[in-house]
Design an enzyme around this catalytic site. Structure first.
Site, PDB file in Angstrom:
ATOM      1  N   MET A  26      84.026 -21.453  19.600  1.00 21.72           N
ATOM      2  CA  MET A  26      82.670 -21.578  19.066  1.00 21.72           C
ATOM      3  C   MET A  26      82.581 -20.810  17.737  1.00 21.72           C
ATOM      4  O   MET A  26      81.482 -20.460  17.292  1.00 21.72           O
ATOM      5  CB  MET A  26      81.641 -21.053  20.066  1.00 21.72           C
ATOM      6  N   LEU A  29      85.339 -16.119  14.609  1.00 19.06           N
ATOM      7  CA  LEU A  29      86.703 -15.835  15.083  1.00 19.06           C
ATOM      8  C   LEU A  29      87.043 -14.346  15.090  1.00 19.06           C
ATOM      9  O   LEU A  29      86.636 -13.599  14.219  1.00 19.06           O
ATOM     10  CB  LEU A  29      87.714 -16.598  14.218  1.00 19.06           C
ATOM     11  N   HIS A  30      87.814 -13.961  16.119  1.00 14.62           N
ATOM     12  CA  HIS A  30      88.251 -12.572  16.269  1.00 14.62           C
ATOM     13  C   HIS A  30      89.684 -12.566  16.801  1.00 14.62           C
ATOM     14  O   HIS A  30      90.283 -13.648  16.998  1.00 14.62           O
ATOM     15  CB  HIS A  30      87.301 -11.810  17.200  1.00 14.62           C
ATOM     16  N   HIS A  33      90.682 -15.031  19.647  1.00 16.69           N
ATOM     17  CA  HIS A  33      90.938 -16.409  19.202  1.00 16.69           C
ATOM     18  C   HIS A  33      92.303 -16.495  18.513  1.00 16.69           C
ATOM     19  O   HIS A  33      93.073 -17.426  18.739  1.00 16.69           O
ATOM     20  CB  HIS A  33      89.872 -16.851  18.197  1.00 16.69           C
ATOM     21  N   GLN A  57      75.492 -25.401  26.497  1.00 13.15           N
ATOM     22  CA  GLN A  57      75.928 -24.346  27.425  1.00 13.15           C
ATOM     23  C   GLN A  57      75.097 -23.079  27.293  1.00 13.15           C
ATOM     24  O   GLN A  57      75.395 -22.075  27.925  1.00 13.15           O
ATOM     25  CB  GLN A  57      77.418 -24.059  27.249  1.00 13.15           C
ATOM     26  N   GLY A 143      91.218 -18.360  27.151  1.00 14.03           N
ATOM     27  CA  GLY A 143      91.336 -16.920  27.362  1.00 14.03           C
ATOM     28  C   GLY A 143      90.879 -16.488  28.753  1.00 14.03           C
ATOM     29  O   GLY A 143      89.879 -16.989  29.279  1.00 14.03           O
ATOM     30  N   LYS A 145      89.519 -13.843  29.525  1.00 12.87           N
ATOM     31  CA  LYS A 145      88.243 -13.120  29.491  1.00 12.87           C
ATOM     32  C   LYS A 145      87.185 -13.986  30.186  1.00 12.87           C
ATOM     33  O   LYS A 145      86.300 -13.481  30.862  1.00 12.87           O
ATOM     34  CB  LYS A 145      87.829 -12.853  28.047  1.00 12.87           C
ATOM     35  N   ASP A 146      87.303 -15.298  29.978  1.00 14.04           N
ATOM     36  CA  ASP A 146      86.372 -16.238  30.607  1.00 14.04           C
ATOM     37  C   ASP A 146      87.075 -16.890  31.792  1.00 14.04           C
ATOM     38  O   ASP A 146      87.368 -18.086  31.796  1.00 14.04           O
ATOM     39  CB  ASP A 146      85.917 -17.261  29.574  1.00 14.04           C
ATOM     40  N   SER A 181      84.996 -10.162  21.318  1.00 10.26           N
ATOM     41  CA  SER A 181      84.034 -11.234  21.570  1.00 10.26           C
ATOM     42  C   SER A 181      83.227 -11.461  20.299  1.00 10.26           C
ATOM     43  O   SER A 181      82.932 -10.506  19.573  1.00 10.26           O
ATOM     44  CB  SER A 181      83.090 -10.818  22.711  1.00 10.26           C
TER      45      SER A 181
END
Ligand code: AMP
Length: 271
Positions: A26, A29-30, A33, A57, A143, A145-146, A181
């Site tokens: 989405m 970027l970090h 990603h 979402q 990822g 994380k999700d 994030s």
């Protein structure tokens, strides 16, 4: 790097390739990603990154509006990473057609984040199903994380006989421990410190409860999180990460799953 805003021109280009490694994002970027993209580039297939802030979402309009966007900076970064394709679709490009496959939404979508963000996973699965139909990727990089998202996408892919393979990527963290994030950019210095303290507190709890189950006192831990500066806690639960079954007593392979707010910023993680 070629940029596409329209699925038909993208599909023409993809047809010429031996297959696609896909990294959906989405934007904003970090390092999280970037690590997905670097892993995708190792496959030797062409790497396609998408940037699409999917309105379906978000259960709150205000959250969708305040979601961090920085497409110019993202494009610069992606060029540097030398990815092959960037797809930045419009809403109509994604939602203006009827997908051949129906979304399969496992009942686990009602737990954890699904309990607190009504319609969130319906939106996630809907957009992923559409992306899959447009791109037909060989690999999709996601990822951990999700984690719940990975679980639900994998279920959909299995039940609907989709050929794409999900590659699960480890969570990348900031120096202060918190998961990278896009939403972190909405935190000020003090709020970052709160998030970091919460991360270390919960990491410690995890270590302790491994050896002594009785220390897992959810209400007490939640109270402590509020004392550390959390504004609200959506959930704090332990799940077996293989079976994804909720467990009352920490077993060998469990993770702490949590979602909480600092002011208006919602953060999720699992450790
Ligand atoms: P998002 O842009 O937040 O939708 O995330 C796009 C992809 O990046 C998803 O598969 C996320 O799970 C993944 N991702 C987000 N944050 C991290 C992180 N800190 N480490 C690894 N992957 C991440």
């Amino acid at each position: 790097m070629k940029i596409f805003k329209d699925k038909h021109t993208l599909q023409k280009e993809i047809l010429k390739t031996k297959g696609i490694s896909f990294v959906p994002t989405m934007g904003g970027l970090h390092e999280g990603h970037i690590s997905l993209i670097k892993q995708s580039k190792k496959t030797k297939l062409k790497t396609l990154v998408s940037i699409f802030v999917n309105p379906k979402q978000f259960n709150k309009k205000s959250d969708f509006k305040s979601y961090p966007r920085n497409t110019k900076k993202d494009i610069k970064q992606l060029k540097k990473l030398k990815i092959n394709y960037l797809y930045i679709p419009t809403f109509k490009d994604i939602y203006g057609f009827k997908p051949k496959k129906k979304v399969f939404l496992d009942k686990f979508s009602k737990k954890l984040c699904g309990k607190f963000r009504k319609g969130h996973f319906e939106g996630v699965l809907s957009v992923v199903n559409r992306f899959i139909e447009i791109i037909k990727p060989r690999y999709i990089f996601l990822g951990k994380k999700d984690y719940q998202q990975i679980y639900l996408i994998k279920k959909h892919i299995k039940i609907r006989n989709i050929r794409s393979k999900i590659i699960e990527c480890k969570t990348i963290r900031e120096k202060n421990g918190i998961a990278c994030s896009s939403r972190n950019s909405n935190l000020n210095k003090n709020q970052m410190k709160i998030a970091s303290n919460i991360f270390y507190y919960l990491s410690n709890i995890k270590k302790k409860i491994k050896n002594n189950h009785s220390l897992f006192n959810v209400n007490k831990i939640k109270k402590n999180l509020i004392n550390l500066g959390a504004s609200k806690i959506d959930y704090l639960e332990i799940y077996n990460v293989k079976s994804f079954k909720k467990i009352k007593r920490p077993s060998k392979k469990f993770n702490l799953f949590f979602a909480y707010y600092i002011k208006n910023t919602r953060l999720i993680d699992n450790i």
